[in-house]
Motif scaffolding. Structure first.
Motif, PDB file in Angstrom:
ATOM      1  N   LEU A  31       0.823  -1.212   0.000  1.00 44.63           N
ATOM      2  CA  LEU A  31       0.000   0.000   0.000  1.00 44.63           C
ATOM      3  C   LEU A  31       0.857   1.262   0.000  1.00 44.63           C
ATOM      4  O   LEU A  31       0.545   2.236  -0.694  1.00 44.63           O
ATOM      5  CB  LEU A  31      -0.955  -0.005   1.186  1.00 44.63           C
ATOM      6  CG  LEU A  31      -2.116  -0.991   1.094  1.00 44.63           C
ATOM      7  CD1 LEU A  31      -2.904  -0.995   2.394  1.00 44.63           C
ATOM      8  CD2 LEU A  31      -3.000  -0.659  -0.080  1.00 44.63           C
ATOM      9  N   ILE A  32       1.929   1.255   0.756  1.00 43.40           N
ATOM     10  CA  ILE A  32       2.827   2.416   0.763  1.00 43.40           C
ATOM     11  C   ILE A  32       3.473   2.590  -0.605  1.00 43.40           C
ATOM     12  O   ILE A  32       3.589   3.709  -1.116  1.00 43.40           O
ATOM     13  CB  ILE A  32       3.884   2.272   1.879  1.00 43.40           C
ATOM     14  CG1 ILE A  32       3.219   2.423   3.240  1.00 43.40           C
ATOM     15  CG2 ILE A  32       4.997   3.291   1.717  1.00 43.40           C
ATOM     16  CD1 ILE A  32       4.127   2.113   4.407  1.00 43.40           C
ATOM     17  N   GLY A  33       3.868   1.494  -1.233  1.00 43.58           N
ATOM     18  CA  GLY A  33       4.438   1.571  -2.586  1.00 43.58           C
ATOM     19  C   GLY A  33       3.451   2.124  -3.592  1.00 43.58           C
ATOM     20  O   GLY A  33       3.797   2.951  -4.441  1.00 43.58           O
ATOM     21  N   LEU A  34       2.202   1.679  -3.510  1.00 43.10           N
ATOM     22  CA  LEU A  34       1.165   2.205  -4.406  1.00 43.10           C
ATOM     23  C   LEU A  34       0.914   3.691  -4.157  1.00 43.10           C
ATOM     24  O   LEU A  34       0.719   4.464  -5.109  1.00 43.10           O
ATOM     25  CB  LEU A  34      -0.133   1.422  -4.230  1.00 43.10           C
ATOM     26  CG  LEU A  34      -0.177   0.036  -4.861  1.00 43.10           C
ATOM     27  CD1 LEU A  34      -1.461  -0.679  -4.463  1.00 43.10           C
ATOM     28  CD2 LEU A  34      -0.047   0.128  -6.361  1.00 43.10           C
ATOM     29  N   ALA A  35       0.931   4.091  -2.899  1.00 46.74           N
ATOM     30  CA  ALA A  35       0.738   5.518  -2.583  1.00 46.74           C
ATOM     31  C   ALA A  35       1.868   6.353  -3.188  1.00 46.74           C
ATOM     32  O   ALA A  35       1.624   7.415  -3.774  1.00 46.74           O
ATOM     33  CB  ALA A  35       0.664   5.719  -1.076  1.00 46.74           C
ATOM     34  N   PHE A  36       3.101   5.883  -3.060  1.00 45.91           N
ATOM     35  CA  PHE A  36       4.224   6.608  -3.664  1.00 45.91           C
ATOM     36  C   PHE A  36       4.102   6.660  -5.179  1.00 45.91           C
ATOM     37  O   PHE A  36       4.419   7.672  -5.808  1.00 45.91           O
ATOM     38  CB  PHE A  36       5.554   5.978  -3.262  1.00 45.91           C
ATOM     39  CG  PHE A  36       6.003   6.322  -1.871  1.00 45.91           C
ATOM     40  CD1 PHE A  36       5.750   7.566  -1.328  1.00 45.91           C
ATOM     41  CD2 PHE A  36       6.679   5.393  -1.101  1.00 45.91           C
ATOM     42  CE1 PHE A  36       6.152   7.892  -0.040  1.00 45.91           C
ATOM     43  CE2 PHE A  36       7.098   5.698   0.184  1.00 45.91           C
ATOM     44  CZ  PHE A  36       6.838   6.957   0.705  1.00 45.91           C
ATOM     45  N   ALA A  37       3.644   5.579  -5.804  1.00 52.67           N
ATOM     46  CA  ALA A  37       3.482   5.560  -7.264  1.00 52.67           C
ATOM     47  C   ALA A  37       2.421   6.562  -7.710  1.00 52.67           C
ATOM     48  O   ALA A  37       2.599   7.269  -8.704  1.00 52.67           O
ATOM     49  CB  ALA A  37       3.121   4.149  -7.729  1.00 52.67           C
ATOM     50  N   ILE A  39       1.448   9.285  -6.069  1.00 46.56           N
ATOM     51  CA  ILE A  39       1.986  10.636  -5.850  1.00 46.56           C
ATOM     52  C   ILE A  39       2.981  11.000  -6.952  1.00 46.56           C
ATOM     53  O   ILE A  39       2.985  12.129  -7.448  1.00 46.56           O
ATOM     54  CB  ILE A  39       2.616  10.736  -4.447  1.00 46.56           C
ATOM     55  CG1 ILE A  39       1.520  10.680  -3.384  1.00 46.56           C
ATOM     56  CG2 ILE A  39       3.438  12.000  -4.303  1.00 46.56           C
ATOM     57  CD1 ILE A  39       2.034  10.537  -1.973  1.00 46.56           C
ATOM     58  N   ALA A  40       3.814  10.061  -7.360  1.00 46.09           N
ATOM     59  CA  ALA A  40       4.775  10.321  -8.432  1.00 46.09           C
ATOM     60  C   ALA A  40       4.055  10.615  -9.746  1.00 46.09           C
ATOM     61  O   ALA A  40       4.434  11.536 -10.480  1.00 46.09           O
ATOM     62  CB  ALA A  40       5.715   9.131  -8.594  1.00 46.09           C
ATOM     63  N   ALA A  41       3.014   9.847 -10.058  1.00 46.32           N
ATOM     64  CA  ALA A  41       2.266  10.075 -11.299  1.00 46.32           C
ATOM     65  C   ALA A  41       1.591  11.439 -11.279  1.00 46.32           C
ATOM     66  O   ALA A  41       1.592  12.159 -12.288  1.00 46.32           O
ATOM     67  CB  ALA A  41       1.233   8.970 -11.495  1.00 46.32           C
ATOM     68  N   LEU A  42       1.021  11.829 -10.152  1.00 43.60           N
ATOM     69  CA  LEU A  42       0.390  13.145 -10.053  1.00 43.60           C
ATOM     70  C   LEU A  42       1.424  14.266 -10.173  1.00 43.60           C
ATOM     71  O   LEU A  42       1.149  15.304 -10.776  1.00 43.60           O
ATOM     72  CB  LEU A  42      -0.369  13.267  -8.737  1.00 43.60           C
ATOM     73  CG  LEU A  42      -1.636  12.417  -8.619  1.00 43.60           C
ATOM     74  CD1 LEU A  42      -2.190  12.498  -7.203  1.00 43.60           C
ATOM     75  CD2 LEU A  42      -2.672  12.852  -9.633  1.00 43.60           C
ATOM     76  N   SER A  43       2.599  14.063  -9.635  1.00 44.17           N
ATOM     77  CA  SER A  43       3.661  15.069  -9.740  1.00 44.17           C
ATOM     78  C   SER A  43       4.099  15.256 -11.186  1.00 44.17           C
ATOM     79  O   SER A  43       4.285  16.383 -11.648  1.00 44.17           O
ATOM     80  CB  SER A  43       4.869  14.673  -8.895  1.00 44.17           C
ATOM     81  OG  SER A  43       4.535  14.595  -7.552  1.00 44.17           O
TER      82      SER A  43
END
Length: 128
Positions: A31-37, A39-43
């Motif tokens: 879940l933490i990995g998906l959250a980082f992914a 956030i990266a896509a939105l950035s």
């Protein structure tokens, strides 16, 4: 004294079970990995949109200053005589300039085309 018998010493010890086992911690890591992914896509998306907007703004500003310089050249060539003229900024805008009594009384960018949205948004329709 407490007597310890051999049977209790040879018996295998019970393993204590923890509340958090390997499956739960793996799910948290995923879940933490998906959250980082996400956030990266939105950035990346946001930075692309900001770059696109900045490019359009730079082009528009450049067009305006080219038209502004042309207007000042026309005013200078006429020795600040009373006049009214327009200069094309781009295909959608003009710069309207009016000089009276050796003073600029009007310096206005005007739209010469109708604006239409480039996309449409779906609307919910309810059937009776």
């Amino acid at each position: 004294m407490v007597a310890i018998n051999e049977e209790s010493m040879n018996r295998p010890k019970r393993e204590s079970r923890t509340i958090v086992n390997i499956g739960t911690s793996l799910m948290v890591v995923i879940l933490i990995g998906l959250a980082f992914a996400v956030i990266a896509a939105l950035s990346v998306s946001s930075s692309h949109n900001n770059f696109s907007l900045s490019s359009k703004l730079a082009d528009h500003t450049s067009e305006y200053y080219v038209a502004s310089n042309q207007a000042y050249e026309i005013i200078a060539e006429s020795d600040w005589k009373d006049q009214e003229f327009t200069v094309d900024v781009n295909e959608n805008q003009i710069l309207n300039v009016k000089v009276k009594d050796r003073e600029i009384v009007c310096w206005k960018v005007e739209n010469i085309s109708n604006w239409e949205a480039e996309s449409t948004q779906p609307v919910i329709t309810l059937d009776d």
